[in-house]
Design a protein around this motif. Structure first.
Motif, PDB file in Angstrom:
ATOM      1  N   SER A  21      49.539  71.661  41.994  1.00  7.35           N
ATOM      2  CA  SER A  21      49.981  71.979  43.347  1.00  7.35           C
ATOM      3  C   SER A  21      49.007  72.960  43.965  1.00  7.35           C
ATOM      4  CB  SER A  21      51.389  72.581  43.313  1.00  7.35           C
ATOM      5  OG  SER A  21      51.800  72.861  44.646  1.00  7.35           O
ATOM      6  N   HIS A  22      48.728  72.761  45.253  1.00  4.44           N
ATOM      7  CA  HIS A  22      47.906  73.726  45.991  1.00  4.44           C
ATOM      8  C   HIS A  22      48.716  74.311  47.128  1.00  4.44           C
ATOM      9  CE1 HIS A  22      44.169  75.783  46.530  1.00  4.44           C
ATOM     10  NE2 HIS A  22      43.484  74.908  45.815  1.00  4.44           N
ATOM     11  N   GLN A  23      49.996  74.549  46.843  1.00  2.37           N
ATOM     12  CA  GLN A  23      50.900  75.257  47.740  1.00  2.37           C
ATOM     13  C   GLN A  23      51.477  76.397  46.900  1.00  2.37           C
ATOM     14  OE1 GLN A  23      51.881  75.658  50.694  1.00  2.37           O
ATOM     15  NE2 GLN A  23      54.057  76.096  50.811  1.00  2.37           N
ATOM     16  N   VAL A  24      51.383  77.618  47.433  1.00  3.02           N
ATOM     17  CA  VAL A  24      51.766  78.813  46.650  1.00  3.02           C
ATOM     18  C   VAL A  24      51.276  78.624  45.213  1.00  3.02           C
ATOM     19  CG1 VAL A  24      53.565  80.542  46.305  1.00  3.02           C
ATOM     20  CG2 VAL A  24      53.886  78.795  48.045  1.00  3.02           C
TER      21      VAL A  24
ATOM     22  N   ASP B 164      42.834  65.731  49.411  1.00  2.05           N
ATOM     23  CA  ASP B 164      42.514  66.884  48.563  1.00  2.05           C
ATOM     24  C   ASP B 164      43.716  67.768  48.238  1.00  2.05           C
ATOM     25  OD1 ASP B 164      40.401  68.187  47.125  1.00  2.05           O
ATOM     26  OD2 ASP B 164      40.425  69.793  48.613  1.00  2.05           O
ATOM     27  N   GLY B 165      44.797  67.601  48.991  1.00  2.00           N
ATOM     28  CA  GLY B 165      46.051  68.250  48.603  1.00  2.00           C
ATOM     29  C   GLY B 165      46.141  69.754  48.827  1.00  2.00           C
ATOM     30  N   VAL B 166      45.422  70.277  49.821  1.00  2.00           N
ATOM     31  CA  VAL B 166      45.517  71.715  50.078  1.00  2.00           C
ATOM     32  C   VAL B 166      46.426  71.952  51.283  1.00  2.00           C
ATOM     33  CG1 VAL B 166      44.254  73.831  50.549  1.00  2.00           C
ATOM     34  CG2 VAL B 166      43.188  72.029  49.167  1.00  2.00           C
TER      35      VAL B 166
ATOM     36  N   ALA C 101      55.447  71.599  47.986  1.00  2.00           N
ATOM     37  CA  ALA C 101      54.418  71.398  46.960  1.00  2.00           C
ATOM     38  C   ALA C 101      53.377  70.421  47.486  1.00  2.00           C
ATOM     39  CB  ALA C 101      55.055  70.852  45.677  1.00  2.00           C
ATOM     40  N   THR C 102      52.238  70.381  46.784  1.00  2.00           N
ATOM     41  CA  THR C 102      51.208  69.369  47.068  1.00  2.00           C
ATOM     42  C   THR C 102      50.580  69.006  45.732  1.00  2.00           C
ATOM     43  OG1 THR C 102      49.378  70.943  47.234  1.00  2.00           O
ATOM     44  CG2 THR C 102      50.571  70.465  49.285  1.00  2.00           C
ATOM     45  N   LEU C 103      49.675  68.035  45.731  1.00  2.00           N
ATOM     46  CA  LEU C 103      48.865  67.761  44.537  1.00  2.00           C
ATOM     47  C   LEU C 103      47.390  67.773  44.929  1.00  2.00           C
ATOM     48  CD1 LEU C 103      50.901  64.976  42.715  1.00  2.00           C
ATOM     49  CD2 LEU C 103      50.775  67.408  42.133  1.00  2.00           C
ATOM     50  N   HIS C 104      46.665  68.640  44.251  1.00  2.00           N
ATOM     51  CA  HIS C 104      45.207  68.723  44.411  1.00  2.00           C
ATOM     52  C   HIS C 104      44.572  68.103  43.168  1.00  2.00           C
ATOM     53  CE1 HIS C 104      41.166  70.213  44.791  1.00  2.00           C
ATOM     54  NE2 HIS C 104      41.289  71.011  43.755  1.00  2.00           N
ATOM     55  N   TRP C 105      43.524  67.312  43.353  1.00  2.00           N
ATOM     56  CA  TRP C 105      42.877  66.580  42.254  1.00  2.00           C
ATOM     57  C   TRP C 105      41.649  67.364  41.834  1.00  2.00           C
ATOM     58  CZ3 TRP C 105      46.364  63.322  40.779  1.00  2.00           C
ATOM     59  CH2 TRP C 105      47.348  63.015  41.729  1.00  2.00           C
ATOM     60  N   HIS C 106      41.876  68.322  40.960  1.00  2.00           N
ATOM     61  CA  HIS C 106      40.843  69.310  40.649  1.00  2.00           C
ATOM     62  C   HIS C 106      39.637  68.662  39.975  1.00  2.00           C
ATOM     63  CE1 HIS C 106      39.716  73.593  39.541  1.00  2.00           C
ATOM     64  NE2 HIS C 106      38.837  72.852  38.891  1.00  2.00           N
ATOM     65  N   GLY C 107      38.500  68.731  40.655  1.00  2.00           N
ATOM     66  CA  GLY C 107      37.256  68.186  40.110  1.00  2.00           C
ATOM     67  C   GLY C 107      36.969  66.765  40.548  1.00  2.00           C
TER      68      GLY C 107
ATOM     69  N   HIS D 177      55.335  75.435  59.452  1.00  2.00           N
ATOM     70  CA  HIS D 177      56.529  75.041  58.690  1.00  2.00           C
ATOM     71  C   HIS D 177      56.811  73.560  58.805  1.00  2.00           C
ATOM     72  CE1 HIS D 177      58.930  78.612  57.410  1.00  2.00           C
ATOM     73  NE2 HIS D 177      58.013  79.216  58.153  1.00  2.00           N
ATOM     74  N   VAL D 178      57.137  72.934  57.669  1.00  2.98           N
ATOM     75  CA  VAL D 178      57.791  71.629  57.701  1.00  2.98           C
ATOM     76  C   VAL D 178      59.056  71.841  56.854  1.00  2.98           C
ATOM     77  CG1 VAL D 178      57.717  69.184  57.113  1.00  2.98           C
ATOM     78  CG2 VAL D 178      55.631  70.354  57.869  1.00  2.98           C
ATOM     79  N   GLY D 179      60.216  71.732  57.481  1.00  2.00           N
ATOM     80  CA  GLY D 179      61.448  72.104  56.780  1.00  2.00           C
ATOM     81  C   GLY D 179      61.350  73.559  56.359  1.00  2.00           C
ATOM     82  N   ASP D 180      61.682  73.828  55.090  1.00  2.00           N
ATOM     83  CA  ASP D 180      61.649  75.206  54.588  1.00  2.00           C
ATOM     84  C   ASP D 180      60.257  75.597  54.079  1.00  2.00           C
ATOM     85  OD1 ASP D 180      64.262  75.727  55.123  1.00  2.00           O
ATOM     86  OD2 ASP D 180      64.986  75.149  53.122  1.00  2.00           O
ATOM     87  N   ALA D 181      59.343  74.654  54.083  1.00  2.00           N
ATOM     88  CA  ALA D 181      58.044  74.929  53.469  1.00  2.00           C
ATOM     89  C   ALA D 181      57.032  75.364  54.527  1.00  2.00           C
ATOM     90  CB  ALA D 181      57.545  73.671  52.757  1.00  2.00           C
ATOM     91  N   ALA D 182      56.515  76.569  54.368  1.00  2.00           N
ATOM     92  CA  ALA D 182      55.443  77.063  55.230  1.00  2.00           C
ATOM     93  C   ALA D 182      54.148  76.953  54.436  1.00  2.00           C
ATOM     94  CB  ALA D 182      55.705  78.507  55.622  1.00  2.00           C
ATOM     95  N   ASN D 183      53.122  76.335  55.052  1.00  2.00           N
ATOM     96  CA  ASN D 183      51.856  76.143  54.337  1.00  2.00           C
ATOM     97  C   ASN D 183      51.277  77.450  53.835  1.00  2.00           C
ATOM     98  OD1 ASN D 183      51.902  73.369  54.821  1.00  2.00           O
ATOM     99  ND2 ASN D 183      50.834  73.593  56.793  1.00  2.00           N
ATOM    100  N   GLU D 184      51.043  77.516  52.542  1.00  2.00           N
ATOM    101  CA  GLU D 184      50.486  78.725  51.924  1.00  2.00           C
ATOM    102  C   GLU D 184      49.665  78.264  50.729  1.00  2.00           C
ATOM    103  OE1 GLU D 184      53.472  81.716  50.939  1.00  2.00           O
ATOM    104  OE2 GLU D 184      51.964  82.734  49.712  1.00  2.00           O
ATOM    105  N   PRO D 185      48.389  77.891  50.957  1.00  2.00           N
ATOM    106  CA  PRO D 185      47.625  77.220  49.905  1.00  2.00           C
ATOM    107  C   PRO D 185      47.424  78.037  48.637  1.00  2.00           C
ATOM    108  CG  PRO D 185      46.222  77.763  51.798  1.00  2.00           C
ATOM    109  CD  PRO D 185      47.634  78.004  52.214  1.00  2.00           C
TER     110      PRO D 185
END
Ligand code: C2O
Ligand code: CU
Length: 494
Positions: free
Chosen positions: A174-177, A142-144, A128-134, A485-493
């Motif tokens: 979140s800006h992941q999946v 920016d969390g992407v 997961a990530t956090l994007h600060w929308h706006g 990939h970092v661990g099981d997470a593959a970047n997928e914005p």
């Protein structure tokens, strides 16, 4: 017949890992060819999926952070989980939470505060990530996933730091999946209160955030289905911050009292006037701040969002009958009073086209009827290149048969015209703009926030289907990779 088809299929395929800087082709908007893309007109065709090599003196996205070192004014930890949970109104949802609920905690800060948010991913398997929308944060905050950071894998954490420079209503997600995680509830709201209240406006004593979200068809405001009542005294001035966290435009309306829209997308409206019986069409991702006075006769101000979901604001036991959806829409093109812009859009350094269409073809090897940008399909799309300080004009048009809420990260753009009709109201600043089928908007902004920024449709399914482009600054290099990939997470914005 088959040979060209095979070629298009092959040419549409996206490698398992790539830099967004390697996508498509550089578009300099009629301005000088600058940065590492100069001389690489046709994108990945000549420099490969890693994008053009960084040039000496480039700044990495990873180094464009908010302030480090100094103590934060506000520190928040948000723990993300994938779980079954109960909405505040009781219904069960299978989705995502932050600190145990969805929406996650409402974060309130003061303009000028240094905000520090620690995202802890407890058990979101995809990361997961956090994007600060706006919020026009520095690029590395920016969390992407795959563009400004790596996705935070389950068990991991990530610290975001930024100064809340502009007062207003924002949200985070979140800006992941994201087409799955945001829909499932991985979001919350952020309010930046002004350092000084505007002195000429009536004093607001009740300030409410009304985030709209549908959880598998359950329409909610502030996490509740049905009709909810929030307390306010007769005669009190209230502000309702309407946030649309959904994928489509929100049809909302206020009844029980005249009202005004005082801010849009975290930017004040100049001299907003009182209106009644007007539909408020809030774009996906967009925010409208609404102010009204609670009637003195014991009734309430009422916000409706359709589907029998509403919010009443008024004294104990106050009522406000449901009203019909207004036929006329409040048009921000003419609402409020004009004011000087901080830059001259007539002196544009670059002019871009963002023409949305739809056509048959292949996206990543999949045949379909796909969204197109300037006639081409993902990933063969424009990379909008700017230099810091440029005045940029963009014409966004839509002939795709569907509405698209267009969202540029890191910047606010001002609407100049719609379908050739000039804006005559308050400067209409947006980060999320509803572009209906058949519409054309001209917007302008100053390139004042270096980085690599997504510029995409906020119907997150459309984004996942390829309605995604980027704005890149000359002199900024991209160290992250989609698919990494970092661990099981593959970047997928998306
Ligand atoms: Cu609300 Cu690309 O984000
Ligand atoms: Cu769209």
């Amino acid at each position: 017949m088959l040979a060209p088809l095979g070629y298009f299929w092959q040419a549409s395929r996206v490698p398992a890992q790539y830099s967004v800087m390697g996508m498509g082709y550089a578009d300099f908007g009629g301005g000088p060819a600058v940065g590492s893309h100069a001389g690489h007109g046709e994108g990945h065709a000549d420099h490969g999926w890693d994008g053009p090599p960084p040039q000496p003196g480039d700044t990495s996205v990873a180094d464009l952070t908010g302030p480090r070192g100094s103590a934060p004014d506000v520190a928040v930890t948000l723990t993300a989980r994938r779980q079954r949970f109960d909405l505040a109104s009781g219904e069960q949802v299978d989705g995502y939470t932050l600190n145990g609920s969805s929406p996650g905690p409402e974060i309130r800060v003061r303009q000028g505060d240094l905000v520090e948010v620690t995202l802890v991913n407890k058990d979101v398997p995809d990361g997961a990530t956090l994007h600060w929308h706006g919020v026009d944060v520095p690029n590395a905050e920016d969390g992407v996933a795959g563009v400004t950071q790596d996705a935070v894998p389950a068990g991991g954490r990530h610290v975001y730091r930024f100064v809340a420079e502009d007062a207003g209503t924002y949200w985070y997600h979140s800006h992941q999946v994201s087409h799955e995680q945001v829909k499932g509830g991985l979001f919350g709201t952020l309010v930046v209160e002004p350092a000084e209240a505007a002195s000429d406006a009536p004093t607001v004593t009740t300030d409410i955030v009304a985030a709209f979200h549908s959880y598998s068809g359950k329409r909610t405001l502030a996490g509740r289905t049905g009709v909810q009542t929030l307390p306010a005294d007769a005669g009190e001035r209230v502000r309702i911050r309407v946030v649309n966290t959904d994928d489509g435009p929100l049809r909302s309306w206020v009844s029980g009292s005249p009202f005004r829209v005082t801010a849009v997308d975290g930017r004040y409206v100049q001299s907003p006037t009182d209106v009644r019986d007007r539909l408020l069409l809030v774009p996906a991702g967009g925010r409208f701040d609404v102010e009204a006075t609670v009637p003195r006769d014991g009734s309430a101000v009422r916000l409706d969002v359709g589907g029998r979901t509403a919010m009443l604001v008024g004294p104990d036991g106050a009522r406000a009958a449901a009203s019909k959806e207004p036929k006329k829409q409040l048009d921000l093109l003419t609402y409020g009073a004009p004011a000087a812009l901080p830059f001259d859009p007539e002196q544009a350094d670059r002019r871009f086209d963002f023409r949305i269409g739809r056509r048959p073809g292949f996206v990543d090897g999949r045949p379909g009827f796909w969204w197109s940008i300037n006639g081409k399909l993902f990933p063969d799309i424009p990379m909008f290149i700017v230099a810091e300080g440029d005045v940029v004009r963009m014409t966004i048009s839509n002939g795709s048969g569907d509405v698209h809420p267009m969202h540029l990260h890191g910047h606010h753009a001002v609407v100049l015209s719609r379908d050739g009709v000039e804006a005559t109201g308050s400067p209409w600043w947006v980060d999320s703009l509803n572009v209906e089928d058949g519409e054309t908007f001209e917007v302008a902004f100053v390139a004042d926030n270096p980085g690599v920024w997504m510029d995409h449709c906020h119907n997150l399914d459309h984004a996942a289907e390829g309605l995604v482009a980027h704005l890149a600054y000359a002199g900024v290099s991209e160290p992250y990779r989609v698919g990494h990939h970092v661990g099981d997470a593959a970047n997928e914005p998306e």
